[in-house]
Design a protein around this motif. Sequence first.
Motif, PDB file in Angstrom:
ATOM      1  N   ASP A 197       0.856  -1.195   0.000  1.00  0.00           N
ATOM      2  CA  ASP A 197       0.000   0.000   0.000  1.00  0.00           C
ATOM      3  C   ASP A 197       0.888   1.241   0.000  1.00  0.00           C
ATOM      4  O   ASP A 197       1.402   1.649   1.051  1.00  0.00           O
ATOM      5  CB  ASP A 197      -0.906  -0.034   1.239  1.00  0.00           C
ATOM      6  CG  ASP A 197      -1.935   1.092   1.229  1.00  0.00           C
ATOM      7  OD1 ASP A 197      -1.784   2.031   0.425  1.00  0.00           O
ATOM      8  OD2 ASP A 197      -2.895   1.022   2.025  1.00  0.00           O
TER       9      ASP A 197
ATOM     10  N   SER B 183       0.068   4.282  -0.455  1.00  0.00           N
ATOM     11  CA  SER B 183      -0.535   5.470   0.167  1.00  0.00           C
ATOM     12  C   SER B 183      -0.199   5.543   1.651  1.00  0.00           C
ATOM     13  O   SER B 183      -0.309   6.595   2.274  1.00  0.00           O
ATOM     14  CB  SER B 183      -2.050   5.444  -0.020  1.00  0.00           C
ATOM     15  OG  SER B 183      -2.619   4.374   0.721  1.00  0.00           O
TER      16      SER B 183
ATOM     17  N   PHE C 191       2.602  10.794  -3.198  1.00  0.00           N
ATOM     18  CA  PHE C 191       3.394   9.612  -3.540  1.00  0.00           C
ATOM     19  C   PHE C 191       4.874   9.891  -3.277  1.00  0.00           C
ATOM     20  O   PHE C 191       5.402  10.920  -3.681  1.00  0.00           O
ATOM     21  CB  PHE C 191       3.172   9.261  -5.016  1.00  0.00           C
ATOM     22  CG  PHE C 191       3.984   8.084  -5.483  1.00  0.00           C
ATOM     23  CD1 PHE C 191       3.651   6.791  -5.091  1.00  0.00           C
ATOM     24  CD2 PHE C 191       5.087   8.259  -6.312  1.00  0.00           C
ATOM     25  CE1 PHE C 191       4.394   5.698  -5.519  1.00  0.00           C
ATOM     26  CE2 PHE C 191       5.835   7.176  -6.744  1.00  0.00           C
ATOM     27  CZ  PHE C 191       5.485   5.891  -6.349  1.00  0.00           C
TER      28      PHE C 191
ATOM     29  N   ASP D  39       8.328   9.313  -4.184  1.00  0.00           N
ATOM     30  CA  ASP D  39       9.183   8.763  -5.258  1.00  0.00           C
ATOM     31  C   ASP D  39      10.419   8.056  -4.718  1.00  0.00           C
ATOM     32  O   ASP D  39      10.846   7.039  -5.268  1.00  0.00           O
ATOM     33  CB  ASP D  39       9.642   9.893  -6.199  1.00  0.00           C
ATOM     34  CG  ASP D  39       8.495  10.455  -7.012  1.00  0.00           C
ATOM     35  OD1 ASP D  39       7.885  11.443  -6.548  1.00  0.00           O
ATOM     36  OD2 ASP D  39       8.218   9.901  -8.080  1.00  0.00           O
TER      37      ASP D  39
ATOM     38  N   SER E 213       5.650   1.371 -12.611  1.00  0.00           N
ATOM     39  CA  SER E 213       5.571   2.421 -11.591  1.00  0.00           C
ATOM     40  C   SER E 213       4.457   2.082 -10.603  1.00  0.00           C
ATOM     41  O   SER E 213       3.423   1.538 -10.979  1.00  0.00           O
ATOM     42  CB  SER E 213       5.279   3.768 -12.248  1.00  0.00           C
ATOM     43  OG  SER E 213       4.974   4.733 -11.253  1.00  0.00           O
TER      44      SER E 213
ATOM     45  N   ARG F  81       3.143   4.537  -8.781  1.00  0.00           N
ATOM     46  CA  ARG F  81       2.602   5.863  -8.446  1.00  0.00           C
ATOM     47  C   ARG F  81       1.086   5.805  -8.180  1.00  0.00           C
ATOM     48  O   ARG F  81       0.598   6.436  -7.251  1.00  0.00           O
ATOM     49  CB  ARG F  81       2.906   6.847  -9.580  1.00  0.00           C
ATOM     50  CG  ARG F  81       2.336   8.243  -9.343  1.00  0.00           C
ATOM     51  CD  ARG F  81       2.818   9.218 -10.384  1.00  0.00           C
ATOM     52  NE  ARG F  81       4.221   9.525 -10.215  1.00  0.00           N
ATOM     53  CZ  ARG F  81       4.712  10.420  -9.358  1.00  0.00           C
ATOM     54  NH1 ARG F  81       3.899  11.088  -8.571  1.00  0.00           N
ATOM     55  NH2 ARG F  81       5.994  10.640  -9.275  1.00  0.00           N
ATOM     56  N   ASP F  82       0.355   5.078  -8.994  1.00  0.00           N
ATOM     57  CA  ASP F  82      -1.098   4.994  -8.803  1.00  0.00           C
ATOM     58  C   ASP F  82      -1.507   3.684  -8.130  1.00  0.00           C
ATOM     59  O   ASP F  82      -2.643   3.231  -8.237  1.00  0.00           O
ATOM     60  CB  ASP F  82      -1.814   5.129 -10.149  1.00  0.00           C
ATOM     61  CG  ASP F  82      -1.489   6.453 -10.819  1.00  0.00           C
ATOM     62  OD1 ASP F  82      -1.531   7.483 -10.123  1.00  0.00           O
ATOM     63  OD2 ASP F  82      -1.170   6.451 -12.023  1.00  0.00           O
ATOM     64  N   GLY F  83      -0.561   3.041  -7.446  1.00  0.00           N
ATOM     65  CA  GLY F  83      -0.841   1.738  -6.858  1.00  0.00           C
ATOM     66  C   GLY F  83      -0.802   0.668  -7.940  1.00  0.00           C
ATOM     67  O   GLY F  83      -0.656   0.964  -9.132  1.00  0.00           O
ATOM     68  N   TYR F  84      -0.935  -0.580  -7.536  1.00  0.00           N
ATOM     69  CA  TYR F  84      -0.889  -1.674  -8.504  1.00  0.00           C
ATOM     70  C   TYR F  84      -2.172  -2.488  -8.400  1.00  0.00           C
ATOM     71  O   TYR F  84      -2.576  -2.887  -7.300  1.00  0.00           O
ATOM     72  CB  TYR F  84       0.323  -2.583  -8.232  1.00  0.00           C
ATOM     73  CG  TYR F  84       0.331  -3.834  -9.079  1.00  0.00           C
ATOM     74  CD1 TYR F  84       0.751  -3.793 -10.406  1.00  0.00           C
ATOM     75  CD2 TYR F  84      -0.119  -5.049  -8.566  1.00  0.00           C
ATOM     76  CE1 TYR F  84       0.734  -4.921 -11.196  1.00  0.00           C
ATOM     77  CE2 TYR F  84      -0.143  -6.193  -9.357  1.00  0.00           C
ATOM     78  CZ  TYR F  84       0.291  -6.116 -10.665  1.00  0.00           C
ATOM     79  OH  TYR F  84       0.259  -7.240 -11.456  1.00  0.00           O
TER      80      TYR F  84
END
Length: 470
Positions: free
Chosen positions: A327, A329, A358, A360, A390, A392-395
Amino acid sequence: MSRRVVRQSKFRHVFGQPVKADQMYEDIRVSKVTWDSSFCAVNPKFVAIIVESGGGGAFMVLPLAKTGRVDKNHPLVTGHTAPVLDIDWCPHNDNVIASASEDTTVMVWQIPDYVPTRNITEPIVTLEGHSKRVGIITWHPTARNVLLSAGGDNLLILWDVGTGEVLLTLDDMHGDLIYNVGWNRTGSLLVTTCKDKHVRIIDPRKQQVVTERFAPHEGMRPMRAVFTREGHIFTTGFTRMSQRELGLWDPKNFEEPIALQEMDTSNGVLLPFYDPDSSIVYLCGKGDSSIRYFEITAEAPYVHYLSTYSSKEPQRGMGFMPKRGLDVSKCEIARFFKLHERKCEPIVMTVPRKSDLFQDDLYPDTPGPEPALEAAEWLAGKDAAPILVSLRDGYAPVKNRELKVTRKNILDKPPVGPCRSHSTCDANFSRPSLEDLLEEIRSLRHTVQAQEKRISDLENKLCKFTNGTA
């Protein structure tokens, strides 16, 4: 002038915390087999645990979200005729898992996204080549369908799961029981530890030992070794006085360690879990009630102690979530699945940050589910780094992808003769081709799976209905 003493690192305050009681997996009879594997394998969809079972070997697969008390009749994956010793999820297909057993076989299984109503008893493929128990399996990190197994016959066998055939057999390299096997980042080299006290770097395609080191740890107890991102070797073992010890080695100069540290006098074998994205190695001893973690850097002393997560209960085994299952976030950089005698307890490792954005620096691009090579390309000598994604938006895990096993010399060859078109096949219409038979089997299998899912859904609804009226 004041000198800065504290080493700067974003991982100095990694914080470990167990989940709440209702997010654990309860009432699981964890296997009591005395074998130094982790007994647990996890991915972004499932947690798999080797369990006690009568009359053979079994493991349980639970969807990650199915927390709480596990039904005593929950379906198991049963097919082995002796205890299961190791399990490993395919890195390129979250619905495929391999299992190794005392019955000398390796089996590969397709796990459906829904919870089946009955035990899964039919593997996709059974791999038979070892003459003694198989205690270690590990998938190739970048090539599709390449699986490695190590057995009590001191053999390493590489399989193409897509055809069910042996790619390579590595014999005459180990004079005794193999303790563990690890791939480097591209899958071009292997590192093994052995009861004969050697650590070996092996080029599997050349079928030769590139370099080896005798007794990096002088004690007689089992050693473990993993590759770091830079190509160094991180080892755990015991001193002559039975103290636990860790080491960092450069395979180009194997005589002298880069770092060697004594730890404590506990007798549990230390299982190292290495995260190449952060260069943190987590050490979980079987029978310990703690997880120690260290950061590996290019500056002395090279292996830096970060902290220890401690609890009251000892661990029977441990699962380690791939980075894409975390997670982002919540700044989660690792998640462990700690096995107790009757339950599985997730432990979350986070780096506290004030920002909700996020981070990095905590999440560089990480290996995704797509393989970089086909098995034949790798065997022919090609190497490739993992294909990164990436976070960045979760997986979001991809839907169930079926692994098809195509046996060579049967399915690879189209039917011979002119019977490719319907017009020329009319005379033989009563004799179905092999392709027709296989297609019908496939169709029936899909129908059965759909009906099983429907039965499962109806049973769940019935369960809710009866609970509501009780």
